[in-house]
Motif scaffolding. Structure first.
Motif, PDB file in Angstrom:
ATOM      1  N   LEU A   1    -132.804 -48.850  -0.794  1.00  0.00           N
ATOM      2  CA  LEU A   1    -131.961 -47.968  -0.808  1.00  0.00           C
ATOM      3  C   LEU A   1    -131.041 -47.767   0.293  1.00  0.00           C
ATOM      4  N   GLN A   2    -129.511 -47.148   0.049  1.00  0.00           N
ATOM      5  CA  GLN A   2    -128.674 -47.216   1.319  1.00  0.00           C
ATOM      6  C   GLN A   2    -128.773 -45.561   1.623  1.00  0.00           C
ATOM      7  N   GLU A   3    -128.687 -45.456   2.931  1.00  0.00           N
ATOM      8  CA  GLU A   3    -128.749 -43.937   3.178  1.00  0.00           C
ATOM      9  C   GLU A   3    -127.119 -43.682   3.418  1.00  0.00           C
ATOM     10  N   VAL A   4    -126.702 -42.875   2.364  1.00  0.00           N
ATOM     11  CA  VAL A   4    -125.128 -42.569   2.206  1.00  0.00           C
ATOM     12  C   VAL A   4    -125.071 -41.403   2.904  1.00  0.00           C
ATOM     13  N   ASP A   5    -126.026 -40.524   3.171  1.00  0.00           N
ATOM     14  CA  ASP A   5    -125.713 -39.243   4.259  1.00  0.00           C
ATOM     15  C   ASP A   5    -127.093 -38.971   4.984  1.00  0.00           C
ATOM     16  N   ASP A   6    -127.037 -38.132   5.902  1.00  0.00           N
ATOM     17  CA  ASP A   6    -128.081 -37.945   6.883  1.00  0.00           C
ATOM     18  C   ASP A   6    -129.257 -37.561   5.763  1.00  0.00           C
ATOM     19  N   GLY A   7    -130.420 -38.504   5.619  1.00  0.00           N
ATOM     20  CA  GLY A   7    -131.504 -38.241   5.106  1.00  0.00           C
ATOM     21  C   GLY A   7    -131.382 -38.473   3.688  1.00  0.00           C
ATOM     22  N   VAL A   8    -130.341 -38.845   2.951  1.00  0.00           N
ATOM     23  CA  VAL A   8    -130.241 -39.091   1.516  1.00  0.00           C
ATOM     24  C   VAL A   8    -130.027 -40.578   1.225  1.00  0.00           C
ATOM     25  N   TYR A   9    -130.954 -41.197   0.469  1.00  0.00           N
ATOM     26  CA  TYR A   9    -130.869 -42.740   0.410  1.00  0.00           C
ATOM     27  C   TYR A   9    -130.531 -42.926  -1.238  1.00  0.00           C
ATOM     28  N   GLU A  10    -129.653 -43.940  -1.693  1.00  0.00           N
ATOM     29  CA  GLU A  10    -129.483 -43.999  -3.008  1.00  0.00           C
ATOM     30  C   GLU A  10    -129.482 -45.571  -3.316  1.00  0.00           C
ATOM     31  N   GLY A  11    -129.539 -45.773  -4.532  1.00  0.00           N
ATOM     32  CA  GLY A  11    -129.548 -47.238  -4.766  1.00  0.00           C
ATOM     33  C   GLY A  11    -129.879 -47.422  -6.385  1.00  0.00           C
TER      34      GLY A  11
END
Length: 442
Positions: free
Chosen positions: A82-92
């Motif tokens: 997953l990529q960290e799209v915001d501080d502490g938020v990971y998405e994929g």
């Protein structure tokens, strides 16, 4: 004096060899400053209708910032990063492939690693997913002054179906931004630069994708305000190794029909391949080449003629666009017109093109004969996925003049769909069967 010398020696030894130990209070303070383990505060997967090949699962994890987060799904051999799209938020996101064994009951585990420590959270079952936003294109480090593509190719697949992974490779100017688009399916899929000037990308076919017959894949290389493009045709993407099949022959092999005007016909099915080449088709009836007098398309052939009583044999030879050949031979018997039970469709000739919407058909048989009807809709366009549906089924009785009619409405709107209508007339122990094939107008 001896005591001072001993103290000085001890201090020097501590500084030079680090043999001294921190007092108990300082050691405890150092221990308290050790980095805590990372936290995962939430782990989510977006809902989908089903978990199967071609379904995209989209994951979101929230927790400690600055870490590395991965997801493992039971039944899937690959690990999703997953990529960290915001501080502490990971998405994929991940599209399930044909060889994956995940289902709605599969578990998913998220692991967050930071500073040499990790935390793992497991989800009891997949909640499902909707298509994820297209990933951002990688930024070129130093755009080149000029651009060129020397090669663009695909790893051929046997069939366009949900879960099939299409892989592409591009050779060109290094340090640029590469992407590919599949006509009417998806646009601008990023390709990563695996090595200088060598770009790789892939796309997994979704369940609702409709890959058109003449599909084109276009690669684009961009940098410094410039762009160059090149393309691949369907033949470069699809590994067509299966020969076509001739179906819905009329008259059928071993059939007995009445003398008179007859349509010798059939349909071509290239089984998801590149389609039959009409120029390759050769037709003989009764030992005579009738190709020039027949109507031939990539989907069907029809030859109308007057047949007198007797035995007849026919043969059809054809090749698809990849050169795979098919030969089909069959025979039938023509009897005097009064002998068999008559059955004919009068409203449409075989392989006719019909508009969408309500379709009405009329026919003729013996007065009072019963006619069983079974109509289904099928995909005749190569590359269409998962389209097959019953449309009409009933048994009706011909009137005193032998006439009958029926109607149904097709839910299909895609051009190139075909309708196969099987009819069977029965009366006094006599039977007669026929199949009418119609095509949705392109």
């Amino acid at each position: 004096m001896a005591l001072r010398s001993l103290q000085r020696w001890f201090a020097l030894a501590c500084a030079a060899t680090s043999l001294c130990f921190l007092p108990a209070g300082q050691a405890l303070a150092a221990k308290k400053k050790a980095a805590p383990p990372p936290e995962i505060t939430s782990f989510e997967v977006e809902p989908v209708n089903q978990v199967a090949a071609g379904t995209e699962l989209f994951f979101r994890v929230q927790g400690s910032a600055g870490g590395r987060t991965t997801v493992r799904v039971a039944g899937v051999s690959r690990t999703l990063v997953l990529q960290e799209v915001d501080d502490g938020v990971y998405e994929g996101g991940y599209v399930l492939r044909a060889n994956d064994r995940a289902n709605a009951s599969s578990t998913a585990s998220a692991t967050l690693r930071r500073n040499g420590r990790s935390t793992t959270v497991t989800m009891g079952r997949l909640a499902a997913a909707a298509p994820a936003p297209a990933p951002a294109q990688p930024q070129a480090a130093k755009p080149p002054a000029t651009l060129a593509i020397s090669r663009f190719n695909a790893v051929p697949v046997d069939k366009f179906e949900p879960g099939a992974e299409l892989k592409f490779q591009l050779e060109g100017t290094p340090g640029a931004r590469a992407s590919f688009s599949i006509d009417n399916v998806i646009a601008n899929v990023p390709m990563r630069e695996a090595s200088p000037g060598h770009y790789e990308g892939s796309y997994t076919i979704r369940r609702l994708d409709r890959v058109p017959t003449g599909v084109q894949v276009v690669a684009t290389l961009e940098a410094n305000g410039q762009a160059v493009k090149t393309s691949l045709g369907r033949a470069s993407v699809l590994q067509d190794v299966k020969p076509p099949v001739v179906r819905n022959l009329y008259p059928r092999d071993g059939d007995m029909i009445s003398a008179g005007t007859t349509s010798v016909s059939g349909t071509f099915d290239d089984q998801g391949g590149l389609g039959v080449d009409p120029k390759s088709v050769r037709i003989t009836v009764g030992g005579r080449d009738v190709t020039s007098s027949a109507t031939i398309t990539r989907d069907y052939f029809t030859y109308r003629t007057e047949l007198n009583p007797g035995s007849y044999a026919a043969e059809v030879n054809a090749k698809d666009a990849a050169g795979n050949a098919v030969r089909t031979a069959w025979s039938w018997v023509v009897q005097p017109s009064a002998s068999p039970l008559p059955l004919e469709i009068t409203s449409h000739h075989p392989n006719a093109m019909v508009p969408a919407g309500r379709l009405e058909l009329r026919g003729r048989t013996a007065p009072g004969a019963t006619v069983s009807i079974n109509a289904v809709g099928l995909a005749s366009v190569a590359g269409m996925i998962g389209v097959s549906q019953p449309l009409y089924k009933d048994t009706i009785t011909a009137d005193n003049n032998g006439n009958f009619s029926f109607a149904f409405t097709s839910p299909f709107t895609a051009p190139g769909m075909r309708y196969e209508i099987a009819l069977k007339a029965e009366q006094g122990g006599r039977t007669k069967e026929t199949t009418l094939v119609l095509f949705h107008q392109r």
